[in-house]
Design a protein around this motif. Structure first.
Motif, mmCIF file in Angstrom:
data_model
loop_
_atom_site.group_PDB
_atom_site.id
_atom_site.type_symbol
_atom_site.label_atom_id
_atom_site.label_comp_id
_atom_site.label_asym_id
_atom_site.label_seq_id
_atom_site.Cartn_x
_atom_site.Cartn_y
_atom_site.Cartn_z
ATOM 1 N N CYS A 56 47.011 24.729 10.541
ATOM 2 C CA CYS A 56 48.118 24.123 11.280
ATOM 3 C C CYS A 56 47.702 22.834 11.983
ATOM 4 O O CYS A 56 48.559 22.004 12.309
ATOM 5 C CB CYS A 56 48.649 25.095 12.332
ATOM 6 N N THR A 57 46.423 22.664 12.248
ATOM 7 C CA THR A 57 45.964 21.539 13.071
ATOM 8 C C THR A 57 45.251 20.454 12.268
ATOM 9 O O THR A 57 44.850 19.443 12.839
ATOM 10 C CB THR A 57 44.993 22.028 14.168
ATOM 11 N N THR A 58 45.095 20.641 10.960
ATOM 12 C CA THR A 58 44.389 19.654 10.142
ATOM 13 C C THR A 58 45.367 18.780 9.361
ATOM 14 O O THR A 58 46.544 19.104 9.228
ATOM 15 C CB THR A 58 43.467 20.340 9.122
ATOM 16 N N GLY A 59 44.849 17.680 8.844
ATOM 17 C CA GLY A 59 45.597 16.871 7.889
ATOM 18 C C GLY A 59 46.512 15.835 8.474
ATOM 19 O O GLY A 59 47.254 15.173 7.754
ATOM 20 N N GLY A 60 46.499 15.644 9.787
ATOM 21 C CA GLY A 60 47.393 14.677 10.404
ATOM 22 C C GLY A 60 46.949 13.238 10.200
ATOM 23 O O GLY A 60 45.794 12.946 9.907
ATOM 24 N N LEU A 61 47.897 12.314 10.344
ATOM 25 C CA LEU A 61 47.624 10.884 10.297
ATOM 26 C C LEU A 61 47.459 10.351 11.720
ATOM 27 O O LEU A 61 47.868 11.004 12.690
ATOM 28 C CB LEU A 61 48.759 10.171 9.563
ATOM 29 N N PRO A 62 46.893 9.164 11.902
ATOM 30 C CA PRO A 62 46.557 8.674 13.253
ATOM 31 C C PRO A 62 47.736 8.620 14.218
ATOM 32 O O PRO A 62 47.546 8.832 15.426
ATOM 33 C CB PRO A 62 45.987 7.283 12.984
ATOM 34 N N ASP A 63 48.933 8.335 13.739
ATOM 35 C CA ASP A 63 50.076 8.208 14.641
ATOM 36 C C ASP A 63 50.808 9.522 14.892
ATOM 37 O O ASP A 63 51.755 9.563 15.680
ATOM 38 C CB ASP A 63 51.067 7.175 14.099
ATOM 39 N N ASP A 64 50.415 10.591 14.210
ATOM 40 C CA ASP A 64 51.064 11.885 14.409
ATOM 41 C C ASP A 64 50.806 12.392 15.822
ATOM 42 O O ASP A 64 49.753 12.130 16.412
ATOM 43 C CB ASP A 64 50.545 12.905 13.408
ATOM 44 N N ARG A 65 51.781 13.144 16.348
ATOM 45 C CA ARG A 65 51.659 13.702 17.689
ATOM 46 C C ARG A 65 51.952 15.201 17.628
ATOM 47 O O ARG A 65 52.731 15.656 16.786
ATOM 48 C CB ARG A 65 52.636 13.012 18.653
ATOM 49 N N TYR A 66 51.334 15.941 18.566
ATOM 50 C CA TYR A 66 51.410 17.400 18.507
ATOM 51 C C TYR A 66 51.777 17.971 19.877
ATOM 52 O O TYR A 66 51.314 17.490 20.915
ATOM 53 C CB TYR A 66 50.078 17.968 18.028
ATOM 54 N N PHE A 67 52.575 19.022 19.831
ATOM 55 C CA PHE A 67 53.144 19.594 21.043
ATOM 56 C C PHE A 67 53.162 21.122 20.918
ATOM 57 O O PHE A 67 53.095 21.680 19.825
ATOM 58 C CB PHE A 67 54.585 19.116 21.251
ATOM 59 N N VAL A 68 53.296 21.775 22.056
ATOM 60 C CA VAL A 68 53.520 23.215 22.115
ATOM 61 C C VAL A 68 54.786 23.461 22.924
ATOM 62 O O VAL A 68 55.040 22.779 23.924
ATOM 63 C CB VAL A 68 52.320 23.942 22.751
ATOM 64 N N SER A 69 55.581 24.408 22.465
ATOM 65 C CA SER A 69 56.758 24.838 23.210
ATOM 66 C C SER A 69 56.682 26.334 23.443
ATOM 67 O O SER A 69 56.444 27.102 22.503
ATOM 68 C CB SER A 69 58.044 24.514 22.447
ATOM 69 N N LEU A 70 56.887 26.752 24.681
ATOM 70 C CA LEU A 70 56.961 28.172 25.013
ATOM 71 C C LEU A 70 58.408 28.612 25.224
ATOM 72 O O LEU A 70 58.664 29.675 25.814
ATOM 73 C CB LEU A 70 56.119 28.488 26.254
ATOM 74 N N GLU A 71 59.359 27.819 24.743
ATOM 75 C CA GLU A 71 60.766 28.202 24.807
ATOM 76 C C GLU A 71 61.042 29.335 23.818
ATOM 77 O O GLU A 71 60.398 29.459 22.778
ATOM 78 C CB GLU A 71 61.657 27.004 24.485
ATOM 79 N N GLN A 72 62.020 30.159 24.139
ATOM 80 C CA GLN A 72 62.353 31.308 23.301
ATOM 81 C C GLN A 72 62.964 30.889 21.958
ATOM 82 O O GLN A 72 62.643 31.458 20.916
ATOM 83 C CB GLN A 72 63.309 32.242 24.046
ATOM 84 N N ASP A 73 63.857 29.891 21.960
ATOM 85 C CA ASP A 73 64.558 29.491 20.738
ATOM 86 C C ASP A 73 64.391 27.990 20.531
ATOM 87 O O ASP A 73 65.245 27.189 20.915
ATOM 88 C CB ASP A 73 66.033 29.867 20.838
ATOM 89 N N VAL A 74 63.298 27.591 19.917
ATOM 90 C CA VAL A 74 62.998 26.170 19.711
ATOM 91 C C VAL A 74 63.958 25.563 18.693
ATOM 92 O O VAL A 74 64.447 24.442 18.870
ATOM 93 C CB VAL A 74 61.538 26.001 19.263
#
Length: 304
Positions: free
Chosen positions: A77-95
Motif C-alpha cells: 500500500c505504501t510503495t510505488g508512489g511518484l514524487p508529487d503523490d500525497r498520502y493521508f489517513v482517515s479515522l472516519e467511519q464512512d470515508v
C-alpha cells in the motif's frame, strides 16, 4: 495504485485500482465498526497514469493506529508512489460517503488533466480543513517484496514530523501489538479456541453477473468474525466461510487489522495481505510477532 505483491501470493488476486492486491470486509456476517476508532482508511492523492498530473483522490487500503503518530498498514500500500503523490489517513467511519457527498455538491469532476488536478487539490484541502484526513509520510520494509517465506509486506504512515497527527483530530486508543513470538507460544490449539476479528474499509465479496465478478461497495469501516485456520513462520490463515457464520476480508482491506482476543484484550496479531480472488474462503495475514516484523516496527513504536 501501481503496487505489486509477492508473485507467490499474487496468483488469483485481483487489482483494486490498477495492479494492487487489497482486501476488504464482506457484506455477509459483517457489521459497522464505529467502536474501532483506531482503525482507519489509507487515502491517496496521486498520479495514477504517470502523466505528471494528480488524477485520483481516494481510499485504497486499511490500517491501524499503533501509537499516537504511527499507522500500520501493508508495504504494497505504501510503495510505488511518484514524487508529487500525497498520502493521508482517515479515522472516519464512512470515508466513501464523505467523498461521495463532496462530489454531489461540487462535481462533476472535470476531465481535462490540469483542471482535474485543481479540483482534486481543492477537495483534498477541504478534507484537511474538515479534519477528515491527516497527512503523513509512508515507509515500508526495505526487504519488501521479499520471498514467499517472508514477503516483508509491512509498512507504516508516520506523522512524527508533521504538525498534526491523528491523535490531535480523533479520539482513539492505539491497538495493542503482540509480544515477540507470542503466537508461537500460544500454539495452534489456543489460537483456534480464541475469537478472531478482521476490520477494514474494503469492497464486498464477488457478485456474479454479466462480464464476470464485481466487488461493490467499500469505504466504510466494517468488522467480521473470522476463524483461525493455520499458522506458519510469517503468516496466519483465517477462515471466512459464510456457511459457518463467518465474514472476512476482500479488496481494499490490505494492511487492515486481524485481532485475536486474549484474556479479554484484543491484540493486533496480523495484517491482511491477500486471499482468494472472490473473497469467499481465506484471509492470509502477515504476523506482527515475528522478528522481521518487529525489526521493521522498532524505529516507529515502543514494542511490548
Amino acid at each position: 495504485m501501481r503496487r505489486t505483491l509477492v508473485a507467490a501470493l499474487a496468483a488469483g488476486v485481483l487489482a483494486l485500482l490498477t495492479a494492487a492486491p487489497s482486501s476488504a470486509i464482506n457484506t455477509y456476517n459483517s457489521a459497522p465498526a464505529p467502536e474501532r476508532t483506531e482503525v482507519g482508511a489509507f487515502v491517496g492523492l496521486y498520479d495514477r497514469d504517470g502523466d505528471g498530473y494528480l488524477d485520483r483522490f481516494r481510499w485504497y487500503c486499511s490500517g491501524t493506529m499503533i501509537d499516537d503518530d504511527t499507522y500500520l498498514t501493508a508495504a504494497h500500500c505504501t510503495t510505488g508512489g511518484l514524487p508529487d503523490d500525497r498520502y493521508f489517513v482517515s479515522l472516519e467511519q464512512d470515508v466513501q460517503g464523505l467523498l461521495d457527498d463532496y462530489d454531489a455538491v461540487n462535481g462533476p469532476a472535470p476531465t481535462e488533466p490540469a483542471a482535474l488536478q485543481a479540483y482534486l487539490e481543492t477537495k483534498t484541502q477541504y478534507f484537511l480543513d474538515q479534519g477528515w484526513i491527516v497527512e503523513g509520510t509512508p515507509y515500508q520494509d526495505s526487504a519488501y517484496p521479499g520471498t514467499s517465506a517472508d514477503s516483508h509486506d509491512i509498512g507504516v504512515v508516520d506523522f512524527a514530523d508533521w504538525e498534526t497527527n491523528p491523535q490531535d483530530v480523533w479520539d482513539f486508543t492505539p491497538a495493542s501489538l503482540p509480544t515477540a513470538g507470542q503466537l508461537d507460544e500460544l500454539g495452534s490449539r489456543a489460537l483456534d479456541a480464541a475469537e478472531w476479528w478482521t476490520v477494514g474499509y474494503g469492497t464486498s465479496e464477488a457478485l456474479r453477473g454479466p462480464g464476470g465478478h464485481t466487488h461493490p461497495g467499500g469505504g466504510e469501516r466494517l468488522k467480521a468474525l473470522v476463524d483461525f485456520n493455520a499458522i506458519n513462520p510469517t503468516w496466519v490463515r483465517l477462515a471466512m466461510n459464510a456457511s459457518r457464520g463467518l465474514g472476512g476480508a476482500c479488496y481494499g482491506d490490505s494492511g487492515g487489522p486481524n485481532f485475536v482476543e486474549l484474556d479479554g484484550e484484543l491484540v493486533l496479531a496480523a495484517t491482511t495481505i491477500t486471499g482468494d480472488a472472490p473473497c469467499y474462503a481465506t484471509n492470509v495475514a502477515y504476523r506482527l510477532d515475528t522478528e522481521s516484523a518487529r525489526e521493521f516496527l522498532e524505529p516507529f513504536v515502543d514494542l511490548p
